[in-house]
Design a protein around this motif. Structure first.
Motif, PDB file in Angstrom:
ATOM      1  N   VAL A 138      -5.622   2.080  13.585  1.00 53.75           N
ATOM      2  CA  VAL A 138      -4.973   0.771  13.514  1.00 53.75           C
ATOM      3  C   VAL A 138      -5.989  -0.275  13.958  1.00 53.75           C
ATOM      4  N   SER A 139      -6.093  -1.362  13.216  1.00 54.44           N
ATOM      5  CA  SER A 139      -7.065  -2.398  13.570  1.00 54.44           C
ATOM      6  C   SER A 139      -6.669  -3.731  12.961  1.00 54.44           C
ATOM      7  N   GLY A 140      -7.374  -4.790  13.383  1.00 52.88           N
ATOM      8  CA  GLY A 140      -7.235  -6.090  12.758  1.00 52.88           C
ATOM      9  C   GLY A 140      -8.380  -6.302  11.784  1.00 52.88           C
ATOM     10  N   GLU A 141      -8.414  -7.470  11.160  1.00 53.94           N
ATOM     11  CA  GLU A 141      -9.503  -7.769  10.231  1.00 53.94           C
ATOM     12  C   GLU A 141     -10.715  -8.327  10.985  1.00 53.94           C
ATOM     13  N   SER A 142     -11.833  -8.253  10.366  1.00 51.65           N
ATOM     14  CA  SER A 142     -13.071  -8.769  10.955  1.00 51.65           C
ATOM     15  C   SER A 142     -13.080 -10.296  10.890  1.00 51.65           C
ATOM     16  N   PRO A 143     -13.903 -10.950  11.710  1.00 50.82           N
ATOM     17  CA  PRO A 143     -14.019 -12.420  11.649  1.00 50.82           C
ATOM     18  C   PRO A 143     -14.398 -12.925  10.262  1.00 50.82           C
ATOM     19  N   SER A 144     -15.195 -12.148   9.534  1.00 46.76           N
ATOM     20  CA  SER A 144     -15.614 -12.601   8.192  1.00 46.76           C
ATOM     21  C   SER A 144     -14.423 -12.704   7.248  1.00 46.76           C
ATOM     22  N   LYS A 186      -5.808 -15.805   3.053  1.00 49.60           N
ATOM     23  CA  LYS A 186      -4.595 -16.089   2.297  1.00 49.60           C
ATOM     24  C   LYS A 186      -3.974 -14.816   1.727  1.00 49.60           C
ATOM     25  N   GLU A 187      -4.815 -13.851   1.341  1.00 43.46           N
ATOM     26  CA  GLU A 187      -4.319 -12.586   0.791  1.00 43.46           C
ATOM     27  C   GLU A 187      -3.490 -11.804   1.824  1.00 43.46           C
ATOM     28  N   ARG A 188      -3.704 -12.132   3.094  1.00 42.90           N
ATOM     29  CA  ARG A 188      -3.060 -11.388   4.175  1.00 42.90           C
ATOM     30  C   ARG A 188      -1.954 -12.189   4.864  1.00 42.90           C
ATOM     31  N   GLU A 189      -1.622 -13.333   4.295  1.00 42.12           N
ATOM     32  CA  GLU A 189      -0.578 -14.179   4.863  1.00 42.12           C
ATOM     33  C   GLU A 189       0.747 -13.949   4.150  1.00 42.12           C
ATOM     34  N   PHE A 190       1.807 -13.839   4.953  1.00 45.31           N
ATOM     35  CA  PHE A 190       3.147 -13.579   4.420  1.00 45.31           C
ATOM     36  C   PHE A 190       4.154 -14.440   5.180  1.00 45.31           C
ATOM     37  N   TRP A 191       5.281 -14.695   4.516  1.00 40.07           N
ATOM     38  CA  TRP A 191       6.331 -15.525   5.112  1.00 40.07           C
ATOM     39  C   TRP A 191       7.323 -14.655   5.880  1.00 40.07           C
ATOM     40  N   LYS A 248      12.217 -16.605   9.025  1.00 39.31           N
ATOM     41  CA  LYS A 248      12.496 -17.904   9.654  1.00 39.31           C
ATOM     42  C   LYS A 248      11.647 -19.033   9.080  1.00 39.31           C
ATOM     43  N   GLY A 249      10.889 -18.755   8.007  1.00 40.20           N
ATOM     44  CA  GLY A 249      10.151 -19.795   7.317  1.00 40.20           C
ATOM     45  C   GLY A 249       8.770 -20.083   7.862  1.00 40.20           C
ATOM     46  N   VAL A 250       8.206 -19.139   8.594  1.00 40.86           N
ATOM     47  CA  VAL A 250       6.871 -19.302   9.163  1.00 40.86           C
ATOM     48  C   VAL A 250       5.899 -18.357   8.453  1.00 40.86           C
ATOM     49  N   LYS A 251       4.756 -18.897   8.032  1.00 42.91           N
ATOM     50  CA  LYS A 251       3.739 -18.061   7.406  1.00 42.91           C
ATOM     51  C   LYS A 251       2.816 -17.522   8.492  1.00 42.91           C
ATOM     52  N   VAL A 252       2.589 -16.201   8.462  1.00 39.31           N
ATOM     53  CA  VAL A 252       1.762 -15.572   9.502  1.00 39.31           C
ATOM     54  C   VAL A 252       0.663 -14.734   8.859  1.00 39.31           C
ATOM     55  N   ASN A 253      -0.377 -14.506   9.638  1.00 36.67           N
ATOM     56  CA  ASN A 253      -1.497 -13.686   9.189  1.00 36.67           C
ATOM     57  C   ASN A 253      -1.226 -12.224   9.567  1.00 36.67           C
ATOM     58  N   CYS A 254      -0.916 -11.416   8.596  1.00 38.93           N
ATOM     59  CA  CYS A 254      -0.642  -9.997   8.840  1.00 38.93           C
ATOM     60  C   CYS A 254      -1.952  -9.207   8.747  1.00 38.93           C
ATOM     61  N   GLY A 311      -8.071   4.867   0.796  1.00 43.07           N
ATOM     62  CA  GLY A 311      -8.288   3.426   0.828  1.00 43.07           C
ATOM     63  C   GLY A 311      -7.030   2.578   0.913  1.00 43.07           C
ATOM     64  N   TYR A 312      -5.865   3.183   1.058  1.00 43.66           N
ATOM     65  CA  TYR A 312      -4.616   2.414   1.133  1.00 43.66           C
ATOM     66  C   TYR A 312      -4.461   1.802   2.523  1.00 43.66           C
ATOM     67  N   ARG A 313      -3.671   0.720   2.576  1.00 37.31           N
ATOM     68  CA  ARG A 313      -3.435   0.013   3.826  1.00 37.31           C
ATOM     69  C   ARG A 313      -1.955  -0.332   3.960  1.00 37.31           C
ATOM     70  N   LEU A 314      -1.503  -0.384   5.204  1.00 42.58           N
ATOM     71  CA  LEU A 314      -0.157  -0.874   5.514  1.00 42.58           C
ATOM     72  C   LEU A 314      -0.339  -2.023   6.505  1.00 42.58           C
ATOM     73  N   HIS A 315      -0.014  -3.247   6.058  1.00 45.00           N
ATOM     74  CA  HIS A 315      -0.204  -4.437   6.892  1.00 45.00           C
ATOM     75  C   HIS A 315       1.107  -4.827   7.573  1.00 45.00           C
ATOM     76  N   PHE A 316       0.977  -5.331   8.803  1.00 44.63           N
ATOM     77  CA  PHE A 316       2.173  -5.680   9.576  1.00 44.63           C
ATOM     78  C   PHE A 316       1.869  -6.812  10.545  1.00 44.63           C
TER      79      PHE A 316
END
Length: 286
Positions: free
Chosen positions: A223-229, A238-243, A246-252, A261-266
């Motif tokens: 389990v990890s986050g994305e790199s600064p790049s 933007k590819e990792r942002e979801f609503w 409650k109407g707030v867009k967040v960086n998943c 190579g599959y991923r599950l983002h949360f």
């Protein structure tokens, strides 16, 4: 809790100990403010649903009985457990119910009632924490059997993943799953561990979200986050942002690495102490 109404129309009369019925415990507990939620939980267990439906009774043919070894009378609860191949959950009110495996007889009578056969079976019985641990492997195997496909994972999400929230197209990604079975197996493991973490987070066992907490709950995948790049690039971010609902867009950006190579983002939502599961699929663009 399903009750055999031919024996007892209300579980208030179930004997928990000699001369001490469930009603005695209830009368004491109902006036204790510290036990209010426990009392409500116990009362919610009872259901009016019959042990066996009329449809299933027709399948049996009204010609089968199941009883405890050494006793002559059959019990409808044992019949239901045997027919549905399910576990019994018993109150340890007497010695005979204090075994993790109950030895029972099954009597089958043909429709003309001129011939019968008797066999012996073992029924799984849960009456204590120790007996639950005893059956842990079998229960986990049963759960795996019920969550073998993407459609089953999604249709039974409220039963198995009640502490998680699913957003965007995650449901469609599961329902239309047509990829390798080992990837889906890891998805199942991930969701179960996430659900366990979220449940314990809300209960106060964890004070915040950390990747390591998922490992504590049994997750073996990375389990990890994305790199600064990635996070600092507007297009990739933007590819990792979801609503959220409650109407707030967040960086998943947080994700679980799956096979091939599959991923599950949360997204872990600290104020709600829950996890929003947003994406399942191939690695998002880098």
């Amino acid at each position: 809790m399903l009750l055999d109404e031919s024996m007892d129309p209300n579980w208030f009369q179930v004997q928990l100990a000699p001369s001490y019925a469930w009603r005695n415990w209830y009368d004491e507990a109902v006036s204790d403010s510290n036990l209010r939620e426990v009392v409500q939980a116990f009362r919610s267990l009872q259901t009016r649903q019959p042990l066996l439906t009329e449809v299933d009774l027709k399948k049996i043919g009204y010609c089968r009985e199941v009883g405890l070894k050494g006793e002559s009378a059959g019990l409808s609860a044992l019949l239901a457990s045997h027919f549905y191949n399910s576990f019994l959950i018993s109150l340890p009110s007497s010695e005979k119910w204090m075994n993790s495996e109950l030895q029972a007889w099954v009597l089958n009578i043909d429709e003309n009632e001129d011939d019968f056969s008797e066999t012996e079976v073992s029924l799984g019985n849960i009456f204590s924490y120790e007996s639950l641990v005893f059956h842990k492997g079998a229960l986990e195997n049963r759960r795996t059997e019920q969550l073998a496909t993407g459609k089953e994972l999604w249709s039974k999400r409220r039963e198995f993943f009640d502490s998680l929230e699913f957003i965007d197209d995650f449901g469609a990604q599961l329902r239309t799953w047509g990829h390798r079975a080992d990837i889906l197996s890891k998805v199942r493991e991930t969701l179960l561990c996430m659900n366990d973490f979220a449940r314990r987070w809300k209960a106060g066992e964890f004070t915040d979200y950390q990747h390591e907490h998922l490992a504590t709950c049994g997750l073996s995948a990375k389990v990890s986050g994305e790199s600064p790049s990635v996070n600092n690039d507007p297009r990739k971010r933007k590819e990792r942002e979801f609503w959220l609902p409650k109407g707030v867009k967040v960086n998943c950006q947080n994700h679980v690495t799956l096979p091939d190579g599959y991923r599950l983002h949360f997204y872990p939502e600290s104020s709600e102490k829950t996890i929003y599961v947003a994406y399942l699929g191939a690695h998002l663009p880098l």
